[in-house]
Design a protein around this motif. Sequence first.
Motif, PDB file in Angstrom:
ATOM      1  N   GLY A  46       0.842  -1.198   0.000  1.00  0.00           N
ATOM      2  CA  GLY A  46       0.000   0.000   0.000  1.00  0.00           C
ATOM      3  C   GLY A  46       0.872   1.240   0.000  1.00  0.00           C
ATOM      4  N   VAL A  47       0.433   2.219  -0.753  1.00  0.00           N
ATOM      5  CA  VAL A  47       1.226   3.409  -0.957  1.00  0.00           C
ATOM      6  C   VAL A  47       0.376   4.637  -0.648  1.00  0.00           C
ATOM      7  CG1 VAL A  47       1.961   4.837  -2.896  1.00  0.00           C
ATOM      8  CG2 VAL A  47       2.888   2.531  -2.619  1.00  0.00           C
ATOM      9  N   ASP A  48       0.976   5.551   0.071  1.00  0.00           N
ATOM     10  CA  ASP A  48       0.247   6.753   0.455  1.00  0.00           C
ATOM     11  C   ASP A  48       0.582   7.882  -0.519  1.00  0.00           C
ATOM     12  OD1 ASP A  48      -0.623   9.071   1.603  1.00  0.00           O
ATOM     13  OD2 ASP A  48       0.052   8.569   3.624  1.00  0.00           O
ATOM     14  N   PRO A  49      -0.407   8.351  -1.258  1.00  0.00           N
ATOM     15  CA  PRO A  49      -0.107   9.347  -2.304  1.00  0.00           C
ATOM     16  C   PRO A  49       0.106  10.758  -1.782  1.00  0.00           C
ATOM     17  CG  PRO A  49      -2.444   8.926  -2.270  1.00  0.00           C
ATOM     18  CD  PRO A  49      -1.837   8.052  -1.204  1.00  0.00           C
ATOM     19  N   THR A  50       0.310  10.927  -0.486  1.00  0.00           N
ATOM     20  CA  THR A  50       0.564  12.278  -0.005  1.00  0.00           C
ATOM     21  C   THR A  50       2.061  12.564   0.144  1.00  0.00           C
ATOM     22  OG1 THR A  50       0.346  11.560   2.269  1.00  0.00           O
ATOM     23  CG2 THR A  50      -1.604  12.476   1.224  1.00  0.00           C
ATOM     24  N   HIS A  51       2.855  11.513   0.157  1.00  0.00           N
ATOM     25  CA  HIS A  51       4.300  11.747   0.231  1.00  0.00           C
ATOM     26  C   HIS A  51       4.868  11.902  -1.155  1.00  0.00           C
ATOM     27  CE1 HIS A  51       4.114   9.266   4.071  1.00  0.00           C
ATOM     28  NE2 HIS A  51       4.431  10.487   4.422  1.00  0.00           N
ATOM     29  N   TYR A  52       5.852  12.710  -1.337  1.00  0.00           N
ATOM     30  CA  TYR A  52       6.559  12.578  -2.604  1.00  0.00           C
ATOM     31  C   TYR A  52       8.053  12.456  -2.429  1.00  0.00           C
ATOM     32  CZ  TYR A  52       4.038  16.961  -2.004  1.00  0.00           C
ATOM     33  OH  TYR A  52       3.351  17.999  -1.497  1.00  0.00           O
ATOM     34  N   ASP A  53       8.580  13.037  -1.373  1.00  0.00           N
ATOM     35  CA  ASP A  53      10.015  12.898  -1.193  1.00  0.00           C
ATOM     36  C   ASP A  53      10.238  11.686  -0.293  1.00  0.00           C
ATOM     37  OD1 ASP A  53      12.691  13.367  -1.199  1.00  0.00           O
ATOM     38  OD2 ASP A  53      12.627  14.934   0.324  1.00  0.00           O
ATOM     39  N   LEU A  54      10.526  10.554  -0.907  1.00  0.00           N
ATOM     40  CA  LEU A  54      10.635   9.324  -0.132  1.00  0.00           C
ATOM     41  C   LEU A  54      11.980   9.242   0.565  1.00  0.00           C
ATOM     42  CD1 LEU A  54       9.044   6.744  -2.552  1.00  0.00           C
ATOM     43  CD2 LEU A  54       7.976   8.068  -0.749  1.00  0.00           C
ATOM     44  N   THR A  55      11.974   8.578   1.708  1.00  0.00           N
ATOM     45  CA  THR A  55      13.203   8.444   2.475  1.00  0.00           C
ATOM     46  C   THR A  55      13.802   7.060   2.246  1.00  0.00           C
ATOM     47  OG1 THR A  55      12.263   7.414   4.450  1.00  0.00           O
ATOM     48  CG2 THR A  55      12.041   9.800   4.254  1.00  0.00           C
ATOM     49  N   ILE A  56      15.037   6.912   2.675  1.00  0.00           N
ATOM     50  CA  ILE A  56      15.651   5.593   2.536  1.00  0.00           C
ATOM     51  C   ILE A  56      14.947   4.593   3.449  1.00  0.00           C
ATOM     52  CG2 ILE A  56      17.875   6.536   1.812  1.00  0.00           C
ATOM     53  CD1 ILE A  56      18.960   5.903   4.577  1.00  0.00           C
ATOM     54  N   GLY A  57      14.146   5.100   4.394  1.00  0.00           N
ATOM     55  CA  GLY A  57      13.323   4.217   5.208  1.00  0.00           C
ATOM     56  C   GLY A  57      12.253   3.520   4.375  1.00  0.00           C
ATOM     57  N   LYS A 236       9.426  12.112   7.752  1.00  0.00           N
ATOM     58  CA  LYS A 236       9.488  13.517   7.374  1.00  0.00           C
ATOM     59  C   LYS A 236       9.052  14.424   8.505  1.00  0.00           C
ATOM     60  CE  LYS A 236       9.367  15.053   3.190  1.00  0.00           C
ATOM     61  NZ  LYS A 236       8.872  15.515   1.900  1.00  0.00           N
ATOM     62  N   SER A 237       8.008  13.987   9.231  1.00  0.00           N
ATOM     63  CA  SER A 237       7.464  14.893  10.228  1.00  0.00           C
ATOM     64  C   SER A 237       8.475  15.140  11.346  1.00  0.00           C
ATOM     65  CB  SER A 237       6.167  14.333  10.795  1.00  0.00           C
ATOM     66  OG  SER A 237       6.358  13.011  11.233  1.00  0.00           O
ATOM     67  N   LEU A 238       9.397  14.217  11.547  1.00  0.00           N
ATOM     68  CA  LEU A 238      10.391  14.407  12.602  1.00  0.00           C
ATOM     69  C   LEU A 238      11.658  15.060  12.072  1.00  0.00           C
ATOM     70  CD1 LEU A 238       9.901  10.985  14.361  1.00  0.00           C
ATOM     71  CD2 LEU A 238       9.265  13.213  15.257  1.00  0.00           C
ATOM     72  N   ASP A 239      11.689  15.232  10.765  1.00  0.00           N
ATOM     73  CA  ASP A 239      12.846  15.862  10.144  1.00  0.00           C
ATOM     74  C   ASP A 239      14.149  15.145  10.518  1.00  0.00           C
ATOM     75  OD1 ASP A 239      13.921  17.688   8.432  1.00  0.00           O
ATOM     76  OD2 ASP A 239      14.435  19.098  10.026  1.00  0.00           O
ATOM     77  N   ASN A 240      14.102  13.845  10.496  1.00  0.00           N
ATOM     78  CA  ASN A 240      15.296  13.068  10.839  1.00  0.00           C
ATOM     79  C   ASN A 240      15.581  12.058   9.737  1.00  0.00           C
ATOM     80  OD1 ASN A 240      13.252  11.241  11.105  1.00  0.00           O
ATOM     81  ND2 ASN A 240      13.794  10.548  13.145  1.00  0.00           N
ATOM     82  N   TYR A 241      15.283  12.458   8.513  1.00  0.00           N
ATOM     83  CA  TYR A 241      15.331  11.487   7.428  1.00  0.00           C
ATOM     84  C   TYR A 241      16.439  11.761   6.426  1.00  0.00           C
ATOM     85  CZ  TYR A 241      13.100  15.080   4.571  1.00  0.00           C
ATOM     86  OH  TYR A 241      12.822  16.237   3.901  1.00  0.00           O
ATOM     87  N   ILE A 242      16.728  10.730   5.653  1.00  0.00           N
ATOM     88  CA  ILE A 242      17.601  10.872   4.496  1.00  0.00           C
ATOM     89  C   ILE A 242      16.738  10.589   3.282  1.00  0.00           C
ATOM     90  CG2 ILE A 242      19.664  10.045   3.325  1.00  0.00           C
ATOM     91  CD1 ILE A 242      20.640   8.978   6.025  1.00  0.00           C
ATOM     92  N   SER A 243      16.706  11.521   2.400  1.00  0.00           N
ATOM     93  CA  SER A 243      15.894  11.363   1.211  1.00  0.00           C
ATOM     94  C   SER A 243      16.519  10.333   0.280  1.00  0.00           C
ATOM     95  CB  SER A 243      15.783  12.719   0.530  1.00  0.00           C
ATOM     96  OG  SER A 243      15.271  12.555  -0.760  1.00  0.00           O
ATOM     97  N   MET A 244      15.661   9.516  -0.344  1.00  0.00           N
ATOM     98  CA  MET A 244      16.148   8.517  -1.300  1.00  0.00           C
ATOM     99  C   MET A 244      16.913   9.149  -2.445  1.00  0.00           C
ATOM    100  SD  MET A 244      13.215   5.697  -2.074  1.00  0.00           S
ATOM    101  CE  MET A 244      13.823   5.321  -3.700  1.00  0.00           C
ATOM    102  N   THR A 245      16.530  10.367  -2.766  1.00  0.00           N
ATOM    103  CA  THR A 245      17.158  11.028  -3.908  1.00  0.00           C
ATOM    104  C   THR A 245      18.234  12.023  -3.474  1.00  0.00           C
ATOM    105  OG1 THR A 245      15.375  12.642  -3.841  1.00  0.00           O
ATOM    106  CG2 THR A 245      15.120  10.823  -5.379  1.00  0.00           C
ATOM    107  N   ALA A 246      18.610  11.969  -2.201  1.00  0.00           N
ATOM    108  CA  ALA A 246      19.644  12.891  -1.719  1.00  0.00           C
ATOM    109  C   ALA A 246      20.929  12.685  -2.526  1.00  0.00           C
ATOM    110  CB  ALA A 246      19.916  12.648  -0.240  1.00  0.00           C
ATOM    111  N   PRO A 247      21.645  13.771  -2.801  1.00  0.00           N
ATOM    112  CA  PRO A 247      22.933  13.635  -3.497  1.00  0.00           C
ATOM    113  C   PRO A 247      23.867  12.732  -2.696  1.00  0.00           C
ATOM    114  CG  PRO A 247      22.314  15.945  -3.234  1.00  0.00           C
ATOM    115  CD  PRO A 247      21.319  15.149  -2.480  1.00  0.00           C
TER     116      PRO A 247
END
Length: 410
Positions: A46-57, A236-247
């Motif tokens: 199941g996928v939540d369509p409200t996120h777009y910047d996915l994390t490595i989590g 994201k809400s905790l701002d403790n993430y690494i984005s999957m697309t991070a450089p």
Amino acid sequence: MLKQSPTNKEIDHILKRGVALVEKEADLRRLLLEGNKGEPLRVKLGVDPTHYDLTIGHAVVFRKLRQFQKLGHKTVVVIGDWTARLGDPSGRVEARKALSAEQVAENSKTYLDQFFRIVDSEQTEVHRQTEWFDKFDLGDAIKLLGYKTVAQMLERDDFSKRYKSGIEISLAEFMYPLLQGYDSVALRSDVELGGTDQTFNLLVGRDLQPIFGQASQQILTMNLIVGLDGEKKMGKSLDNYISMTAPAKDMFGKLMSLPDKTMRTYFEALTEIDEEELDEFDRKMAEGTLNPRDVKLRMAREIVTEFHNAEAAQEGQEAFIRQFSERKLPTDIPDYHLAASQNVVELIVSAGLAASNNKARELIKQGGVSLFARGESGESERITDPNTTIEVIDGAILKVGKRQHIRIKA
RNA sequence: GGGCAGUUACCAAAGUGGACAAAUGGGACUGACUGUAAAUCAGUUGCGUAAGCUUCGAAGGUUCGAAUCCUCCACUGCCCA
């Protein structure tokens, strides 16, 4: 195409690596050996369509899907375009606004673009909840509600916690697991994956399927990785993430800042390094013959390789060592065009390195601002007076705080 | 439907007419130390160079003076029905 007779090792890898729970392991093992009557398994996510910047989590679960795909099984994605309207089950107060069809389409696209960096799109079916729920009427909805009791709903961890501590729970939220469970019926799911936070929802799917004459799906939940703080779930809400697309460089640095104790989980969730080797790391670190830093460098390299490539990982490591181990300036300092000499405080604020004049002044007072008048080759000078004027010196570098730099350009 | 309690900064939580830009803890940020960290120590954390200005759910009011008192509104929780 279903892979003929996977090895025990392959199956164990799917069932164990990074896995928190498999409901009815023997059944899932059999399915993995035989498929569903010889057909590839339908493995749902199941996928939540409200996120777009996915994390490595998020990628932790994606990678598990990929493992199923390698044995020839099919990924079935459901875009939760209906449940997204129901309000956030993670405890937020505000109910969400209904998303327009366009927004859903756009969000799903950005989601799937990232998703398919890991999961093979050829072996994936994509569906939306509206395909079946648009046909639902009130009777269907109430019938669905009738399959669960309040006591059962309160078994869900976050519901019971919120209930006990007096935090509101909207009734609409009770629909969430039921709708998600019904998705499994609509998609004839054989296996559903999710993070441990989804356990309850996945189990509801398991319960609902027999009511609709289907075999219960197997469920497999993944240990979620903690965020940069080393304690809480990455999000994201905790701002403790690494984005999957991070450089790569950025990803590398963030991985290195993780507490040591998180390494094992990260290795298991996001790399393919053997358990034996990981055990050896642990042993050697415990006896002091291996520096945890070197293990973490390895970890960061492996993970960056997963999301980028080996070359980018190597560059990330070099940049990291340069900037943090050797405390040299980073290699990719952004230029800042300075037309005329300017007061430091104003410069810092207009370059976006501090939110307000007060903050900029604070940094200066605390000794966090230095100027490299001759660029990286020269000496640095700590700026201690907020009234300092920065001259237009082409190539001079201003360092603000631990990791913010700008290079002055005329 | 009735009764009671609550809403304070990023979060939690004190404050109940003046010394409140608001205790304390967490988080974040800076410096020292370091392995990049963790732990520890020191400091900062509304805006403003400053005088001062805007904040304590919203709006009105009382007062020389309000986060604190009153009115009303909104939201939340608990108990009773």
